[in-house]
Write an enzyme that holds these catalytic residues in place. Structure first.
Site, mmCIF file in Angstrom:
data_model
loop_
_atom_site.group_PDB
_atom_site.id
_atom_site.type_symbol
_atom_site.label_atom_id
_atom_site.label_comp_id
_atom_site.label_asym_id
_atom_site.label_seq_id
_atom_site.Cartn_x
_atom_site.Cartn_y
_atom_site.Cartn_z
ATOM 1 C CG ASP A 15 -6.284 5.278 -11.265
ATOM 2 O OD1 ASP A 15 -5.481 5.586 -10.356
ATOM 3 O OD2 ASP A 15 -6.517 4.103 -11.586
ATOM 4 C CG HIS A 17 -3.012 3.785 -8.744
ATOM 5 N ND1 HIS A 17 -4.129 4.510 -8.414
ATOM 6 C CD2 HIS A 17 -2.332 3.591 -7.580
ATOM 7 C CE1 HIS A 17 -4.147 4.729 -7.106
ATOM 8 N NE2 HIS A 17 -3.058 4.189 -6.570
#
Ligand code: B12
Ligand code: B12
Lengths: 141, 486, 486, 141
Positions: A15, A17
């Site tokens: 991920d 983010h």
């Protein structure tokens, strides 16, 4: 008498983010915690080994890209094997793919070892308040 | 030891051919690609599947299409999703790939894809185009009468499959928003090769179009650094032989500023392309994009409004496409139904407003254009200085020195010494300038704008203001007035 | 036999007092009204419940509220509905009455209302304010911190209940859109009385605000006749002592034309009020309204887009309110949930766009304004001619002679010799002029505009074109281009 | 051999929504029918008596304001009493209050005597095509 708890932050798996975990990390620091900020794309193994090294009190994990379950398959077993029975585990973000009811997925992540599971887009403060409460309850703060 | 100087120069074709096979050999489906056959297949596609032609036709006829986001792992489901989009009037369809594919973890993807195929469940957050390969993906392309664009991956598998854009050029987004440790030098090397591949097809009469995404401003932040990267992408792609590009313009929600950027960006890119002698590289459109945080998952009304705002801005600016998310953007990967309802809202606006061909003027748009132009020119001039006239050499040094910078980057090689906040009317301004090479006059201008907001709020703008501004859109409040009741 | 001449003159107060009681005696709840107590109750209301003050504050602060439609028969449900609206940021709340109430069939209403109360079902299409009466309705007013406006009924029960607008003045909509046989003379007589009631309160310091609705153009049709009726409403209401008004502007979907009308309408009303000496009657705002047919019930995306379009137009024109329907407009009376999601979309646009305080100019707006002004002045001049300087006498003759006219009216006393169609950009033009007193130059101008569309479509515009245009909005196609695929 | 059927149009009860019935009436005329256009707010009794007088073949009733059921309570009984067993009855518009599934309410209106029940906002042509078919089937056209 008062200790400074150590908290690990980061996004798990692949991920990217990172903004949320950056915001949380700074907010934790401003609340007086010691923060080990691992940034994005942290493997479960890295969370575990850093937790061992730093004797961390909690991990505040983020995952927004929807594949947290895949990333965390063996996490709980490994952290127990590593003797991290006592560490607080929180996770937040967009935890599965698609629109979902946060209540429905909570049990899944609890089964993966997490003490608290947050719905998308909450205020960092909410997690920090819970953390203080939980740490106090365990006499770690 | 001094590092080798990388410059903006067309790659050697012999070298290219070797590298191309190397890339494809990373996964068995690469064998499905025969270069000449791929070019022939591309040439056989009808105009409605050729991205640059669709965009050119839209522009000519004064209309527009949504450019959405869509990707799901199982082929049949993906076809259904895309057919749904086409039914909602979408002519430009993305093939959004999953995160593992983007990172080259094809082995891992295969296991999950097999399970997806077995269970019908979408366990990947996109369509794994490499593992699906050419034969499968051609089925997708042939099932839907629209042009396709791969998102997040740049492989000749996409070209051979009949997708008619190619993600290439200096993909700053890959580097600055998706990677943790990649250096700007690595980015440049990686992408020069890719761009040359598209150039190779162009030499054979197959024009693959590229959208320039630039260095994604993931938060409210002025676009000048982003526009610089768009210009650099254009210049370096054109050097490798690319013939058709168009910029995405990241709209931040202040209408004056968004419109100024939409007007200015293609103009500036054209100027620089011409100046550097790439007159045959055409800019085939301009695509405003929905960039800031989306309204909270439960605020469906706000999500529709935000979507309609961007559709409206695109329509008023006479764009030919708009990069739109669905109303479920903040909730998760959208379903066919949420896509349909979202894009039919956009289509209503396109049809009703775009086709009125409105000639409007917003006060202040010239000033926004002027300021952004000054900023862009200041940065590019510094880059040319640093690179002794070469944009790539200069770019590398500029990034390393923070002359180009952007906040909230996950990439640890980015300086991250800058910060943006909104002003009293919601326009994005620089709060912290880092090493951006701006004149004092420019800096004062930003400070003056921020001061107006500080006056309204009765407190200094700082890091916390920037954090709050992450949500100004998602909470439907672009600064300005306090709540009515208070 | 010559009919008595009715003129624009303030009614005699003694006569008024007698008539007031007569009206109230039509149903037992009328007894709940004590005139002086009603005035005192009105004066005791906080500013947030006083319509004209809310609108003035909104205008001053540069913001806006939705003015929705809402009405359901059971009081508790009505309170819930209105609280929901308030939570979505609505400060101006309608009390839409049911159709039987509007027609004075209180006996019939009572039976149905009793059943509604028993079963909790909404068998009436609105809130029956007369049958509910003062005591009940005060509960509604006191449960929600917003200003209330009765819709479709004009009774002192509303005033005594604390609703702070009053539907009065020449309510053309009642006559031309709701009645089959009422003559314009009957309308004038009916409403002069009502207006004087509001004047009576104004004399006691209670300013009831009135929104001017005008002769509803139920189909795509230029607004000039409608604007004339707004002016006449203003002049006649002001004569009876009304102190605060604001016009609804029926937006037809061509942005240039809609904005021209929004700009021009309050300006023209002001000019005529001043000219006729009613300087103390204030115009406290301007409220664009969503008028054409709504997108088809199943097209939720289109419904959101249409709603957002009007919200955007209102925001760009810096209005203080917008008359909006819910996304369920074409499907049926909306629920609390559809209201909420609809109005939170509008609120997002209000907060984000209105508060940017954008200075927006559209090319062509001056021409639209000029044409509409010429049309309005031509009609009013003819009215003054016909009435020997008296607007009411002139108006009656103008309607009887078709000098004022509008298509699709259910009222058999309306000439219905006019027709509107859209032009090549979706603006409304006169296809048939009937007896409208326009110069040849004006007529040629309209014909020229329609000719552009005829050229695109390759056929003459006629009645069937007008029928198709009823759906141009609901189908998200404002004329102009043929479908992309064709 | 070909007859010109007589069709009655209008909105029932207190409904003012006249545009649809005006559009239908003109379209019927242009399709060669004889049309008795009653306009808006026609009582059920008026529909019946005009049908008797004109020997009408069909009534195309509209109701948009949502209260058709209330307006039509006794209609079927009265028209049967009036001997109008053979007349075709169609109704269209927004037949109940609020968003509804047209399929669900169809049986209700069929029970009220209607042969065909239309969902909101359809093209007039659809009704006219059905009408031609039904009239032909009954040998009336
Ligand atoms: C910006 C963004 C990106 C940027 C990220 C830039 C960067 N490096 O950070 C870019 C463009 C790179 C990106 C890429 C992708 N994205 Co993205 N992205 C977004 C977006 C628009 C905003 C996310 C964000 O920054 N939020 C702001 C921060 C401050 O909020 P936050 O992260 O939620 O964190 C806050 C709280 O949640 C909470 N919190 C977070 N974690 C935790 C943990 C604990 C313990 C606690 C207590 C609290 C907490 O505290 C934070 C501060 O308040 C969202 C959609 C949206 N929300 O509008 C999609 C979104 C998250 N992305 C999504 C997707 C699918 C992707 C991609 C896979 C798309 C693709 N196929 O390429 C890739 C991911 C690649 C990868 N390997 O991860 C999806 C996820 C879908 C799902 N789960 O079903 C979303 C929801 C969009 C969508 N609807 O498709 N994205
Ligand atoms: C214009 C309009 C008005 C105008 C009407 C002007 C006039 N005299 O005609 C005015 C402003 C006066 C008005 C008033 C009201 N209205 Co109104 N109005 C509308 C609106 C916007 C359009 C209706 C219209 O003209 N359509 C255009 C025509 C051409 O289409 P049509 O009537 O549907 O007819 C076509 C087809 O349906 C079909 N058709 C129709 N009938 C039949 C019959 C047969 C047999 C066949 C085969 C076909 C057929 O053929 C036609 C041509 O294609 C609709 C909402 C919308 N649709 O956008 C609301 C709407 C119909 N109104 C509504 C309401 C509630 C009212 C009021 C009660 C509001 C109020 N409380 O004051 C009053 C009604 C008062 C009364 N006594 O009837 C509701 C009905 C809600 C419900 N059923 O649940 C609607 C849906 C709006 C809403 N969501 O609230 N209204």
């Amino acid at each position: 008498m008062s200790k400074t708890p150590t908290i690990i932050t980061g996004t798990v798996g692949m991920d990217v983010h990172v903004i949320g975990t950056k915001v949380i990390s700074r907010a934790l620091r401003e609340s007086g915690f010691k923060v080990v900020e691992l940034g994005m794309q942290v493997t479960p193994e890295e969370f575990i080994s850093v937790a061992q090294e730093t004797k961390a009190d909690a991990i505040l994990m983020s995952s927004l890209y929807g594949m947290a379950e895949l990333d965390l398959k063996d996490f709980n077993q490994k952290r127990l094997e590593a003797g991290l029975n006592d560490i607080l585990l929180y996770i937040g973000g967009n935890l599965v793919i698609g629109r979902y009811d946060p209540k429905e997925i909570e049990p899944k992540f609890k089964a993966l070892g997490f003490d608290r599971v947050y719905p998308p887009g909450i205020d960092a403060e909410i997690g920090i308040e819970d953390l203080k409460k939980d740490l106090k309850a365990r006499g770690k703060m | 030891m001094k590092k080798m100087r990388i410059v903006n120069k067309r790659l050697d074709d012999d070298l290219l051919m070797k590298k191309r096979r190397e890339v494809l050999d990373k996964w068995p489906t690469g064998k499905e690609v025969d270069f000449e056959e791929a070019a022939a297949y591309q040439k056989s596609l009808p105009d409605s599947k050729v991205w640059w032609k669709v965009m050119a036709k839209l522009r000519e006829e004064g209309r527009m299409s949504v450019f959405p986001r869509a990707g799901t792992p199982v082929l049949e489901k993906m076809i259904e999703l895309c057919q749904g989009l086409r039914e909602s009037g979408v002519l430009l369809i993305p093939v959004t790939t999953d995160s593992y594919t983007r990172l080259g973890q094809f082995e891992k993807v295969q296991g999950i894809l097999d399970e997806c195929n077995k269970t019908g469940k979408a366990l990947l957050n996109g369509y794994p185009i490499i593992n699906q390969g050419v034969k499968q993906t051609r089925k997708l392309v042939e099932s839907v009468d629209a042009a396709f664009s791969p998102r997040g991956v740049s492989s000749e598998i996409c070209i051979a499959s009949g997708l008619t854009t190619y993600e290439c050029g200096l993909e700053f987004i890959t580097w600055a928003a998706y990677s943790k440790k990649m250096t700007i030098r690595e980015l440049v090397e990686k992408w020069q090769n890719e761009t040359r591949v598209a150039g190779w097809y162009a030499d054979r009469g197959v024009i693959l179009c590229t959208d320039l995404h630039g260095w994604l401003p993931t938060a409210p932040f002025p676009l000048s650094v982003n526009i610089v990267t768009l210009i650099l992408q254009a210049l370096t792609a054109a050097e490798q032989g690319l013939k058709a590009i168009y910029p995405l313009v990241h709209c931040m929600g202040n209408m004056t500023q968004d419109m100024a950027w939409i007007r200015l960006t293609p103009k500036l890119i054209r100027e620089y392309l011409d100046k550097f002698g790439y007159k045959d590289c055409q800019i085939i459109g301009c695509c405003p994009a929905q960039t800031p945080l989306f309204p909270n998952p439960m605020d469906m009304g706000g999500a529709f409004a935000y979507l309609c705002y961007i559709a409206m801005v695109g329509s008023l600016c006479k764009c030919n496409a708009t990069d739109l998310r669905s109303i479920d953007e903040a909730a998760g990967v959208p379903t066919k139904d949420t896509n349909t309802v979202s894009y039919s809202a956009a289509r209503w606006i396109f049809n009703v407003i775009r086709e009125q061909n409105i000639d409007f003027h917003i006060k202040g748009i010239e000033e926004e254009e002027k300021i952004t132009r000054m900023e862009v020119e200041a940065i590019i001039n510094r880059i040319l200085d640093l690179g002794d006239g070469d944009v790539i050499d200069g770019l590398i040094k500029a990034v390393e020195g923070g002359v180009m910078d952007s906040p909230w980057s996950p990439n640890i090689t980015v300086k991250d010494k800058v910060l943006g906040v909104r002003d009293a009317h919601g326009a994005c301004r620089y709060l912290e300038f880092g090493n951006l090479p701006f004149s004092n006059q420019l800096k004062e201008w930003h400070r003056g704008k921020i001061a107006e907001r500080e006056k309204i709020e009765g407190k200094k703008a700082d890091y916390h203001t920037a954090v709050r501004d992450l949500w100004s859109f998602s909470k439907g409040k672009i600064v300005g007035l306090p709540p009515y009741d208070k």
